[in-house]
Enzyme design. Structure first.
Site, mmCIF file in Angstrom:
data_model
loop_
_atom_site.group_PDB
_atom_site.id
_atom_site.type_symbol
_atom_site.label_atom_id
_atom_site.label_comp_id
_atom_site.label_asym_id
_atom_site.label_seq_id
_atom_site.Cartn_x
_atom_site.Cartn_y
_atom_site.Cartn_z
ATOM 1 N N LYS A 22 0.841 -1.209 0.000
ATOM 2 C CA LYS A 22 0.000 0.000 0.000
ATOM 3 C C LYS A 22 0.878 1.261 0.000
ATOM 4 O O LYS A 22 0.728 2.133 -0.846
ATOM 5 C CB LYS A 22 -0.894 0.011 1.256
ATOM 6 N N ASN A 23 1.788 1.333 0.952
ATOM 7 C CA ASN A 23 2.512 2.595 1.125
ATOM 8 C C ASN A 23 3.478 2.881 -0.019
ATOM 9 O O ASN A 23 3.686 4.043 -0.374
ATOM 10 C CB ASN A 23 3.207 2.617 2.495
ATOM 11 N N ARG A 93 -4.012 11.004 3.660
ATOM 12 C CA ARG A 93 -2.813 11.833 3.783
ATOM 13 C C ARG A 93 -1.904 11.764 2.552
ATOM 14 O O ARG A 93 -1.335 12.753 2.122
ATOM 15 C CB ARG A 93 -2.059 11.355 5.029
ATOM 16 N N CYS A 117 -5.434 8.553 8.809
ATOM 17 C CA CYS A 117 -5.686 7.890 10.093
ATOM 18 C C CYS A 117 -5.356 8.825 11.249
ATOM 19 O O CYS A 117 -4.341 9.526 11.215
ATOM 20 C CB CYS A 117 -4.818 6.625 10.213
ATOM 21 N N ARG A 122 0.689 14.420 13.075
ATOM 22 C CA ARG A 122 1.031 14.208 11.673
ATOM 23 C C ARG A 122 1.072 15.494 10.843
ATOM 24 O O ARG A 122 0.308 15.668 9.885
ATOM 25 C CB ARG A 122 0.083 13.185 11.036
ATOM 26 N N ASP A 312 3.451 0.313 12.130
ATOM 27 C CA ASP A 312 2.205 -0.221 11.558
ATOM 28 C C ASP A 312 1.926 -1.661 12.014
ATOM 29 O O ASP A 312 0.824 -2.167 11.807
ATOM 30 C CB ASP A 312 2.260 -0.201 10.022
ATOM 31 N N ARG A 404 -9.320 0.419 3.622
ATOM 32 C CA ARG A 404 -8.352 1.374 3.086
ATOM 33 C C ARG A 404 -7.023 0.692 2.758
ATOM 34 O O ARG A 404 -6.317 1.114 1.850
ATOM 35 C CB ARG A 404 -8.073 2.490 4.114
HETATM 36 N N1 EPU Z 1 6.333 14.065 10.870
HETATM 37 C C1 EPU Z 1 6.436 15.403 11.131
HETATM 38 N N2 EPU Z 1 6.388 16.273 10.080
HETATM 39 C C2 EPU Z 1 6.230 15.853 8.797
HETATM 40 C C3 EPU Z 1 6.123 14.478 8.533
HETATM 41 C C4 EPU Z 1 6.185 13.595 9.593
HETATM 42 O O1 EPU Z 1 6.584 15.806 12.270
HETATM 43 O O2 EPU Z 1 6.190 16.691 7.894
HETATM 44 C C5 EPU Z 1 6.376 13.104 11.978
HETATM 45 C C6 EPU Z 1 5.047 12.365 12.140
HETATM 46 O O3 EPU Z 1 4.109 13.095 12.871
HETATM 47 C C7 EPU Z 1 5.481 11.106 12.826
HETATM 48 C C8 EPU Z 1 6.878 10.864 12.238
HETATM 49 O O4 EPU Z 1 7.312 12.109 11.686
HETATM 50 O O5 EPU Z 1 5.576 11.306 14.199
HETATM 51 C C9 EPU Z 1 6.956 9.819 11.158
HETATM 52 O O6 EPU Z 1 5.957 10.011 10.200
HETATM 53 P P1 EPU Z 1 6.159 9.627 8.677
HETATM 54 O O7 EPU Z 1 6.232 10.879 7.905
HETATM 55 O O8 EPU Z 1 7.262 8.640 8.545
HETATM 56 O O9 EPU Z 1 4.797 8.924 8.364
HETATM 57 P P2 EPU Z 1 3.967 9.070 7.054
HETATM 58 O O10 EPU Z 1 4.880 9.157 5.897
HETATM 59 O O11 EPU Z 1 2.933 10.095 7.218
HETATM 60 C C10 EPU Z 1 3.908 6.568 6.449
HETATM 61 C C11 EPU Z 1 2.851 5.540 6.263
HETATM 62 C C12 EPU Z 1 2.240 5.193 7.599
HETATM 63 C C13 EPU Z 1 3.348 4.693 8.520
HETATM 64 C C14 EPU Z 1 4.465 5.741 8.636
HETATM 65 C C15 EPU Z 1 5.646 5.277 9.438
HETATM 66 C C16 EPU Z 1 1.999 6.056 4.070
HETATM 67 C C17 EPU Z 1 0.871 6.483 3.222
HETATM 68 N N3 EPU Z 1 1.818 6.051 5.382
HETATM 69 O O12 EPU Z 1 3.237 7.685 7.003
HETATM 70 O O13 EPU Z 1 1.326 4.138 7.352
HETATM 71 O O14 EPU Z 1 2.835 4.423 9.798
HETATM 72 O O15 EPU Z 1 4.932 6.083 7.321
HETATM 73 O O16 EPU Z 1 6.245 4.177 8.886
HETATM 74 O O17 EPU Z 1 3.040 5.685 3.546
HETATM 75 C C18 EPU Z 1 -0.475 2.744 7.815
HETATM 76 O O18 EPU Z 1 -0.165 2.118 6.784
HETATM 77 O O19 EPU Z 1 -1.329 2.330 8.635
HETATM 78 C C19 EPU Z 1 0.185 4.021 8.081
HETATM 79 C C20 EPU Z 1 -0.274 4.906 8.950
#
Ligand code: EPU
Length: 435
Positions: A22-23, A93, A117, A122, A312, A404
């Site tokens: 998915k990601n 997102r 989510c 975030r 996750d 999702r």
């Molecule tokens: N963060 C910030 N600022 C930003 C971006 C992130 O402070 O601009 C913080 C977040 O709040 C969090 C940390 O950095 O505390 C890590 O977040 P990350 O950016 O790595 O997460 P993401 O890219 O938003 C993806 C996956 C998530 C998964 C996370 C961590 C996708 C679409 N989503 O989210 O997947 O948990 O990486 O590996 O790729 C899921 O599949 O259930 C899911 C939530």
């Protein structure tokens, strides 16, 4: 609203084919907007989130078609609208990832602040600062991010935290920037490497993906008419592994990359689960047998950025811990609010106490069926895992969260013996005859 209705207690036995990531798909689909022509993607999961992303891309003028099982064609020849529908971006997102390609190809963009989510604050500040470092003029007002550039150029970026989304987003935008971009403290997730492999496959020049420093040498054009196969979904595989373990069953997972699963498999082994690599592609196992001949033992979990234990998988693993022997400390260092679902597990008889980012799980002899609600995607996965072992019947509401990210979850589990059914709450009697 549909529900899952589960009668627990059946050890799972058989084979499950794991779908595409998915990601990785959610980052590669918007990256296709950089290509002035067609791209064909294989192993894209047929889930709500990939369909939402397809809708976002179509809105920009790209042509997106699901042409076969898990095969998607994107034609971004007519990508000309630098705007993403607010309703879709708030729903998911990853829709925000179109911002970079819009700036790279169209020089302008208008995208709402994303939703997704509810597992923590975030923010998108790393994404914005990363794109600003490439020369984009970005402003955020009233929940809308607008941006302009006369041409992205290479820049130096260092993230405060190794964000998976910001790393892939900035890497994608930088692929067509003028000059060299360096991303420091980059996320090292397999999905980041997959996005880099996809981009390199269409002619980008990216080095170091999978390490903390990614270097991108911008190119002016990317190749059309290419085909790329997305990696398997390590979270789906891990969820099935937890389902096999909690039911004390034996399940062979097909279409996996064992290395990607290592942090999860090592933890399962620590808990007493037998993990056996079966067939291999070269040195890399592509199918694995998961067997739990007896009740598992508790083990502590520390969810961290890759190569740490994935956040996750924290929830499905906690579901398994609830009926394991002993006590476990579970800490999530990635998201600050990823324990909301434990209230639902406690409704099923679990003994869990949460304090800040840490949960203390005391294993109980058994869980009991109850009516529970999935509050997000992985919460839903955890409830399904728990319900498969619970005594009696469990109704899981909020199945739309599960849809999702998991393709045909109930069907796949049914094929290995689980008594799980999607149910229309208006007619429970019909379901009861079906099981
Ligand atoms: N963060 C910030 N600022 C930003 C971006 C992130 O402070 O601009 C913080 C977040 O709040 C969090 C940390 O950095 O505390 C890590 O977040 P990350 O950016 O790595 O997460 P993401 O890219 O938003 C993806 C996956 C998530 C998964 C996370 C961590 C996708 C679409 N989503 O989210 O997947 O948990 O990486 O590996 O790729 C899921 O599949 O259930 C899911 C939530």
């Amino acid at each position: 609203m549909e529900q899952f209705f589960v009668r627990g207690g059946v050890p799972l036995r058989g084979e499950i084919r794991v779908g595409g990531s998915k990601n990785a798909s959610l980052a590669i689909l918007p990256a296709c907007l950089l290509v002035r022509g067609k791209t064909r993607l294989l192993n894209v999961p047929d889930i709500q989130d990939t369909h939402t992303m397809a809708a976002v891309l179509r809105h920009t003028g790209a042509h997106v078609q699901f042409v076969g099982p898990e095969t998607v064609e994107v034609d971004a020849t007519h990508f000309q609208r630098a705007e993403a529908p607010e309703e879709l971006v708030r729903r998911m997102r990853a829709s925000f990832y179109v911002l970079g390609p819009m700036l790279a190809r169209l020089g302008t963009a208008r995208v709402a602040q994303p939703g997704g989510c509810d597992i923590g604050a975030r923010p998108v500040d790393f994404h914005i600062r990363g794109l600003q470092a490439l020369g984009a003029d970005l402003r955020s007002e009233g929940g809308i991010v607008t941006g302009h550039t006369r041409g992205l150029r290479g820049g130096e970026i260092y993230f405060d935290f190794p964000s998976a989304g910001a790393t892939t987003h900035v890497m994608t935008a930088a692929a067509m920037a003028d000059g060299i971009t360096t991303i420091g403290n980059a996320a090292m997730e397999p999905e980041v490497v997959d996005v880099a492999n996809f981009l390199n496959g269409v002619g980008a020049r990216i080095r170091g993906a999978g390490t903390p420093t990614v270097v991108i040498e911008g190119v002016s054009e990317l190749a059309t008419d290419t085909e790329y196969s997305v990696i398997p979904d390590r979270m789906e595989a891990g969820t099935h592994a937890c389902a096999a373990a909690i039911t004390q069953g034996t399940v062979v997972l097909q279409n996996v990359i064992a290395n990607h699963l290592q942090p999860v498999l090592v933890k399962l082994q620590e808990m007493g689960v037998q993990v056996t690599p079966l067939s291999a592609d070269g040195d890399h196992p592509i199918s694995i047998r998961i067997a739990a001949p007896e009740r598992t033992q508790c083990a502590d979990i520390l969810a961290m950025p890759h190569p740490g234990f994935p956040t996750d998988m924290q929830q499905p693993l906690v579901a398994l811990l609830t009926v394991s022997r002993g006590v476990a400390l579970v800490t999530d260092r990635v998201f600050e609010n990823r324990f909301r679902y434990v209230t639902e597990l406690c409704h099923m008889g679990a003994d869990i106490q949460v304090s800040g980012r840490t949960a203390v799980v005391r294993g109980v002899d058994h869980l009991s069926g109850a009516t529970v609600t999935a509050t997000d995607l992985r919460a839903g996965a955890a409830l399904v895992v728990a319900a498969l072992a619970a005594q009696g019947e469990t109704a899981i509401l909020g199945v739309e969260h599960v849809d999702r990210g998991y393709s045909k979850l109930a069907e796949k589990l049914q094929r290995v013996g689980a008594r799980i059914q999607r149910m229309d709450p208006e007619s429970p009697a019909r379901y009861l005859r079906a099981v």
